[in-house]
Design an enzyme around this catalytic site. Structure first.
Site, mmCIF file in Angstrom:
data_model
loop_
_atom_site.group_PDB
_atom_site.id
_atom_site.type_symbol
_atom_site.label_atom_id
_atom_site.label_comp_id
_atom_site.label_asym_id
_atom_site.label_seq_id
_atom_site.Cartn_x
_atom_site.Cartn_y
_atom_site.Cartn_z
ATOM 1 N N SER A 169 0.837 -1.201 0.000
ATOM 2 C CA SER A 169 0.000 0.000 0.000
ATOM 3 C C SER A 169 0.880 1.263 0.000
ATOM 4 O O SER A 169 1.678 1.454 -0.918
ATOM 5 C CB SER A 169 -0.948 -0.036 1.199
ATOM 6 O OG SER A 169 -1.891 0.994 1.128
ATOM 7 N N ASP A 419 -9.363 -2.723 -6.134
ATOM 8 C CA ASP A 419 -8.782 -2.041 -4.976
ATOM 9 C C ASP A 419 -9.572 -0.776 -4.649
ATOM 10 O O ASP A 419 -9.794 0.072 -5.511
ATOM 11 C CB ASP A 419 -7.320 -1.691 -5.268
ATOM 12 C CG ASP A 419 -6.504 -1.461 -4.012
ATOM 13 O OD1 ASP A 419 -7.052 -0.943 -3.024
ATOM 14 O OD2 ASP A 419 -5.304 -1.793 -4.028
ATOM 15 N N HIS A 447 -7.261 -5.412 -0.970
ATOM 16 C CA HIS A 447 -6.064 -4.633 -0.681
ATOM 17 C C HIS A 447 -5.205 -5.220 0.435
ATOM 18 O O HIS A 447 -3.983 -5.069 0.424
ATOM 19 C CB HIS A 447 -6.499 -3.210 -0.313
ATOM 20 C CG HIS A 447 -5.383 -2.233 -0.172
ATOM 21 N ND1 HIS A 447 -4.731 -1.673 -1.246
ATOM 22 C CD2 HIS A 447 -4.798 -1.703 0.929
ATOM 23 C CE1 HIS A 447 -3.813 -0.835 -0.826
ATOM 24 N NE2 HIS A 447 -3.820 -0.841 0.489
#
Length: 470
Positions: A169, A419, A447
């Site tokens: 991320s 996502d 995610h």
């Protein structure tokens, strides 16, 4: 570019754990401001985990035991420190592959000079607070990482001194900054859900993300249709209750705080997590016509702004380059979508639509100015947050697009088509920008898959690295 610094190692403690894992706690000193190193230093914390080669009992290890190169895990966020090494899915797979894994607490997080309310306020007036907080973005983080690399590998042979990095991320955003500024320090780069929207402005970023958030809300209400009425009932209770509803930790329970729970929607199990809280809240209203302490404590745990204030106060700045202010981009982008009407009013002025006219949607990974009224850690920081939202005088860009176009470092990324936190369209634009990148796209994972389905994700990444395309 300012000079490259070598971090100073100021402390080290090693422990052996069951299974033969060696975990070493490391403490470093680096400049607070690399452009003005005379302004003082901060302390950084990291933990390495390794699995030394087994030896026959009674025999010592050979002096020429090969060095195990570092793989540095970079956590999501911004605002979160590194996870505990023994429990993270990356550790076992990376150790089996011959790495030593390093988990770093970014500056301002974990045990690396953690940002907290008193620390920010003691910097002085709002302008001084902004000057301090802007030193905790990715451009400073990558300088820290390079300084740590140079410290840890200083005595190694040159062929071992580069290291690998793994960004989840926001950690992927950091990887792209590292590739932009210090590619000479990198052997290879792995990313999961981290192909940052390098070429997009904050308002564009959030406009795209809201469309994914809408899809996840529709999935939520499809799975739990009864919650359409339940959420509206809880929101109505919150807006019509004459007195503030105080949370055990000192905050207030508002509609904004309720609907901010949608941040969980983008992960495996996130819909269920929010539904379970809604069930508890409705059960309390049915039985007592108020919310009980255990339920409110469960609510508080879901969104960690109080324990991780960087996550709120610097969130929109991760999309800002030189000359760009965020201007509360998530708030402004929400105006295009009627289901997020609640974002446009303060709690005290909020009125809900007539039953059934507009379905109430949860937000995603968005930060609104109203959050700085309900979270106790954030309340004193609201003036600084307002100033940061207006701030555009960043000294440098977070990414060097020309460097990314001529990149020579191997890069492997897993990208999630659905996502909710990193738009797939923006991710594809960035992938097209980075020379030589290999990307595996999937619509079967969310995610947080590196934590929820780590073996599957790591298998995809190492296959990208090890397979050769003809």
């Amino acid at each position: 570019m300012d000079p490259v610094w070598i971090a100073r190692l100021v402390g080290s403690r090693s422990h052996i754990h069951p299974g033969g894992f060696h975990v070493t706690e490391l403490f470093f000193e680096v400049p607070l401001n690399y452009a003005r190193p005379g302004d003082g230093t901060i302390r950084l914390f990291a933990r390495s985990i390794s699995r030394p080669e087994k030896t026959i009992p009674g025999l010592s290890k050979p002096a020429d035991e090969p060095i195990k190169p570092y793989l540095v895990y970079l956590e999501g966020g911004p605002g979160f420190g590194g996870p505990e090494p023994r429990s993270h899915p990356v550790s076992n797979r990376a150790l089996d592959a011959g790495y030593t894994v390093l988990y770093v607490d970014y500056r301002g997080t974990g045990m690396s000079n953690p940002i907290h309310t008193d620390l920010v306020l003691k910097q002085g007036d709002v302008n001084q607070q902004v000057e301090y907080l802007k030193l905790f973005r990715a451009n400073s983080i990558v300088r820290d990482l390079e300084a740590i690399r140079l410290c840890l590998t200083e005595s190694w042979k040159p062929e071992y001194q580069t290291w690998s990095i793994f960004g989840q991320s926001f950690g992927g955003f950091v990887c792209l900054s590292y590739l932009s500024k210090y590619p000479q320090g990198l052997r290879e780069v792995f990313m999961t859900g981290g192909l940052a929207p390098v070429e997009r402005q904050p308002l564009e970023v959030y406009s795209a993300l809201y469309r994914k958030v809408i899809q996840r809300n529709e999935a939520y209400y499809s799975k739990y249709p009864e919650d359409e009425a339940n959420v509206a009932r809880i929101a109505s209770y919150l807006t019509t209750n004459e007195a503030d509803i105080h949370l055990p930790g000192g905050g207030t329970f508002t509609v904004h705080r309720l609907l901010g729970l949608g941040m969980a929607f983008g992960g495996h199990g996130g819909l269920d997590t929010v539904h379970n809280l809604v069930v508890k809240l409705i059960s309390d209203l049915d039985q007592f016509n108020y919310f009980t302490t255990p339920t409110l404590m469960a609510l508080e745990r879901e969104v960690p702004f109080d324990s991780n204030p960087v996550y709120a106060i610097l969130h929109e700045s991760i999309y800002c380059s030189r000359g760009v202010a965020s201007n509360w981009a998530a708030l402004n982008a929400a105006r295009k979508f009627e289901n997020f009407f609640w974002t446009q009013s303060d709690h005290s002025q909020l009125s809900l639509p007539v039953d059934g006219m507009v379905r109430v949607y949860f937000s995603g990974e968005m930060v609104f100015p109203q959050f700085f009224d309900t979270y106790p850690t954030l309340r004193p920081l609201k003036p600084a947050a307002e100033a940061l939202a207006r701030y555009s005088q960043w000294e440098e860009d977070l990414y060097d697009e020309e460097q990314l176009r001529r990149n020579e470092v191997p890069v492997y990324a897993v990208s999630y088509i659905d996502d909710m936190y990193v738009d797939i369209g923006a991710a594809r634009e960035t992938a097209a920008l980075v020379k030589g990148i290999k990307v595996h796209e999937t619509n079967q994972l969310h995610h947080n898959a590196i934590r929820a389905k780590g073996d599957e994700v790591l298998g995809m990444l190492f296959k990208l690295r090890d397979d050769t395309l003809d």
